[in-house]
Write a protein that holds these residues in place. Sequence first.
Motif, mmCIF file in Angstrom:
data_model
loop_
_atom_site.group_PDB
_atom_site.id
_atom_site.type_symbol
_atom_site.label_atom_id
_atom_site.label_comp_id
_atom_site.label_asym_id
_atom_site.label_seq_id
_atom_site.Cartn_x
_atom_site.Cartn_y
_atom_site.Cartn_z
ATOM 1 N N UNK A 202 -49.543 10.410 -9.846
ATOM 2 C CA UNK A 202 -49.791 9.508 -11.036
ATOM 3 C C UNK A 202 -48.587 9.018 -11.415
ATOM 4 N N UNK A 203 -48.183 7.793 -11.221
ATOM 5 C CA UNK A 203 -46.893 7.012 -11.700
ATOM 6 C C UNK A 203 -47.066 7.205 -13.283
ATOM 7 N N UNK A 204 -46.269 7.599 -14.120
ATOM 8 C CA UNK A 204 -46.377 7.657 -15.542
ATOM 9 C C UNK A 204 -45.412 7.029 -16.251
ATOM 10 N N UNK A 205 -44.532 6.191 -15.754
ATOM 11 C CA UNK A 205 -43.667 5.415 -16.473
ATOM 12 C C UNK A 205 -43.558 4.146 -15.826
ATOM 13 N N UNK A 206 -43.003 3.034 -16.573
ATOM 14 C CA UNK A 206 -42.615 1.920 -16.174
ATOM 15 C C UNK A 206 -41.121 1.306 -16.653
ATOM 16 N N UNK A 207 -40.884 0.244 -15.682
ATOM 17 C CA UNK A 207 -39.587 -0.385 -16.119
ATOM 18 C C UNK A 207 -39.653 -1.656 -16.177
ATOM 19 N N UNK A 208 -40.656 -2.462 -15.848
ATOM 20 C CA UNK A 208 -40.875 -3.621 -15.735
ATOM 21 C C UNK A 208 -41.191 -4.318 -17.102
ATOM 22 N N UNK A 209 -41.440 -3.495 -18.087
ATOM 23 C CA UNK A 209 -41.419 -4.177 -19.685
ATOM 24 C C UNK A 209 -40.938 -2.947 -20.677
ATOM 25 N N UNK A 210 -40.847 -3.389 -21.797
ATOM 26 C CA UNK A 210 -39.969 -2.422 -22.690
ATOM 27 C C UNK A 210 -40.884 -1.933 -23.922
ATOM 28 N N UNK A 211 -42.107 -2.559 -24.050
ATOM 29 C CA UNK A 211 -42.952 -2.378 -25.119
ATOM 30 C C UNK A 211 -43.726 -1.340 -25.026
ATOM 31 N N UNK A 212 -43.092 0.062 -25.236
ATOM 32 C CA UNK A 212 -43.821 1.333 -24.923
ATOM 33 C C UNK A 212 -42.930 2.391 -25.604
ATOM 34 N N UNK A 213 -43.398 3.592 -25.428
ATOM 35 C CA UNK A 213 -42.547 4.669 -26.133
ATOM 36 C C UNK A 213 -41.600 5.190 -24.879
ATOM 37 N N UNK A 214 -40.298 5.225 -25.468
ATOM 38 C CA UNK A 214 -39.124 5.603 -24.686
ATOM 39 C C UNK A 214 -39.490 7.086 -24.152
ATOM 40 N N UNK A 215 -38.730 7.665 -23.101
ATOM 41 C CA UNK A 215 -38.711 8.913 -22.603
ATOM 42 C C UNK A 215 -37.895 9.743 -23.730
ATOM 43 N N UNK A 216 -38.295 11.159 -23.718
ATOM 44 C CA UNK A 216 -37.342 12.063 -24.552
ATOM 45 C C UNK A 216 -35.859 11.920 -23.946
ATOM 46 N N UNK A 217 -35.057 11.801 -24.921
ATOM 47 C CA UNK A 217 -33.683 11.609 -24.712
ATOM 48 C C UNK A 217 -33.228 12.587 -23.859
ATOM 49 N N UNK A 218 -33.437 13.931 -23.865
ATOM 50 C CA UNK A 218 -33.004 14.919 -22.969
ATOM 51 C C UNK A 218 -33.491 14.612 -21.572
ATOM 52 N N UNK A 219 -34.474 13.814 -21.176
ATOM 53 C CA UNK A 219 -34.766 13.448 -19.857
ATOM 54 C C UNK A 219 -34.239 12.090 -19.299
ATOM 55 N N UNK A 220 -34.614 11.059 -20.219
ATOM 56 C CA UNK A 220 -34.201 9.682 -19.700
ATOM 57 C C UNK A 220 -32.861 9.338 -20.097
ATOM 58 N N UNK A 221 -32.540 10.003 -21.255
ATOM 59 C CA UNK A 221 -31.182 9.427 -22.004
ATOM 60 C C UNK A 221 -31.380 8.485 -22.956
ATOM 61 N N UNK A 222 -30.365 8.141 -24.096
ATOM 62 C CA UNK A 222 -30.557 7.197 -25.001
ATOM 63 C C UNK A 222 -30.922 5.821 -24.789
ATOM 64 N N UNK A 223 -30.254 5.315 -23.611
ATOM 65 C CA UNK A 223 -30.520 4.287 -22.867
ATOM 66 C C UNK A 223 -31.567 4.068 -21.914
ATOM 67 N N UNK A 224 -32.297 4.877 -21.886
ATOM 68 C CA UNK A 224 -33.518 5.050 -20.639
ATOM 69 C C UNK A 224 -34.053 3.442 -20.486
ATOM 70 N N UNK A 225 -34.183 3.252 -19.173
ATOM 71 C CA UNK A 225 -34.876 1.975 -19.012
ATOM 72 C C UNK A 225 -36.486 2.088 -18.899
ATOM 73 N N UNK A 226 -37.047 3.603 -19.033
ATOM 74 C CA UNK A 226 -38.461 4.035 -18.518
ATOM 75 C C UNK A 226 -39.102 3.747 -19.797
ATOM 76 N N UNK A 227 -40.306 3.322 -19.918
ATOM 77 C CA UNK A 227 -41.289 3.338 -20.914
ATOM 78 C C UNK A 227 -42.442 4.381 -20.399
#
Length: 650
Positions: A202-227
């Motif tokens: 199951x795909x559990x992240x999106x990059x096509x929009x930003x209105x959502x909860x960002x990934x944990x910083x230790x995984x996605x970084x502070x400027x993660x494009x993933x929600x």
Amino acid sequence: MNSKFYVTTPIYYVNDVPHIGHAYTTIIADTLARYHRMQNKEVWFLTGTDEHGQKIQQSAEKNNKNPKEYVDEISAKFKNLWDSFDISYDAFIRTTDSYHKESVRNVFSKMFKKGDIYKGEYEGNYCISCESFFAKSQLINQKNCPDCGKETTLLKEESYFFKLSAYEDKLLQWIESNPNCILPKMRRNEVINFIKEGLEDLSITRTSFDWGIKLPSEIGGNDSKFVMYVWLDALVNYLSALGYENSKENKMEFWPANYHLVGKDILRFHAVYWPAFLMSLELPLPKHIAAHGWWTKEGAKMSKSVGNVVNPREVVDSYGMDCFRYFVLREVPFGQDGDFSQKALIERFNADLGNDLGNLLNRLLGMGAKYFNNSLQIDSKSYQESFATESATIKTILGNLEKFMSEVQIHRYLEELWKIFSLGNGIIAKKEPWKLIKEQKEQEVAELLMFIANLLIKGALCLYPCMPDSAEKILSVFGLRASAQNYSDFILNDKILSQVSLNPIPALFPKIEEIPTETKEANPKTSDKAAPKETLEPLTIENPISKEDFTKVEIKIGTIIEAETLPKSEKLLKLKVDLGESRARQILAGIKAYYTPQDLIGKQVCVLANLKPAKLMGEISEGMILAAKDSEGLSFIMPQNPRKNGTQIT
């Protein structure tokens, strides 16, 4: 017995205002919560709003607002409505709450560290409306969403995946070893078939929009494009509200949930994805996931564009909260679709509430005041001897109620409870107390009225979860309240009063005389003068048959209990239909372009039952389902109100 009880509604998506479907789910949850409080359990009742995702972002843009302003406004409408309806929730969660976001990030981290989440690339057909990807095999006409019918978009994006496929066997084992984990039971096969078709990660992240909860910083970084995928975000609310993996007060002693209440359209997320997430987190699974059907209005699907969406506030303002509660709980078997009409509501109100319950209370109060100045006192021994048979019947009826409530068959709970009120009215008609008074048999009348008083006390205590305000008013006649102690005394321990002072109250359910608008239009008043007889032009009737020909045809009402695709066929679905026979009928129907299997479970349909069996695509078909097709598509011919399986159409 576990003293904790945890019930949840789905958190409602705030892309629109509350409608009857939202109110229906919430009232069921409120009924379960009140019932278990009466059982002296510590209850945690959770509801709230789901506020992230692409659809929300788009709705906010259409309303010229930023997403947070928009969700604040819509979420408040839900909360205000539940407050005005006196919904007894213990917590109202919003997925924009900081403690919830904290939980979601920590849940993601735990599953990532366990190895259940990995990074990859996803390409698939995405439905913005449902916030879901679908495989090609699931699409309708190769492009439309199988859930909502809207056209999907082909997307390709980098994504994090949850290893859903790794939990396929464990999910099947859980369902098969817990026969009541999915309610009603007819939904179990739907979920089992979905799992057996094979689960993809199951795909559990999106990059096509930003209105959502960002990934944990230790995984996605502070400027993660993933929600976070909105469904992972939303489902965690059942844990975050209890303080799981966040700084909120810890109430995890309520876990696992006793009941997750959901609409049938989101059953897959709750009965497949959510248990898999919980297995990954090594947490106990919910005890019951209960999926209800949808509401139509006068047989038509509700639509904003058509203008036939039922606003629960307007119904309550017109008829009262308890009338609305009774109608939605009593009218529809849980799991099946229900139809709302003003006419049906008024008929149900006048017949059940007015003629049965209201009339019984009015008769007690009327005779109590007229014959005994509102003060009743009887000899207990004589009373018990006089009403031994009726008292035993009532005890049996009350003993049946728990089973219906535990299976969320609240319509059956109310149907059974109403037998008590019918018994009360029946015994008054049988004994004719007005004649006994003339014969100076006051003690017999006093015993009869005390029997009715005790009957109403027990009935009101059991009615309280469904109609709290009305039940409290009935109990006030006897100087009582709806409480766990009174429930224990009168229901569990069969307490009987031998003396009572009656406190008169206004009539609870005065008859509604108003005729629905549609009925007025259909039956205009005739004038004093007889209308001239209409001369009918002769019609050419094609393929005429005689009445004798028609009587050979057996058309019966049945309920679809299983539905699945036929892999080799582009048109056929394989259905199992309960016609009240020794086993379900297997029927192959060419409706794949118009219905998905999950849409069909629980629907009542009209079946040509004495059609000679035929073999199609190597499968036997034992009947034909009646439907109508025009330029708007195909639709089943269905009974306006639920009917017993096997009922013959005449």
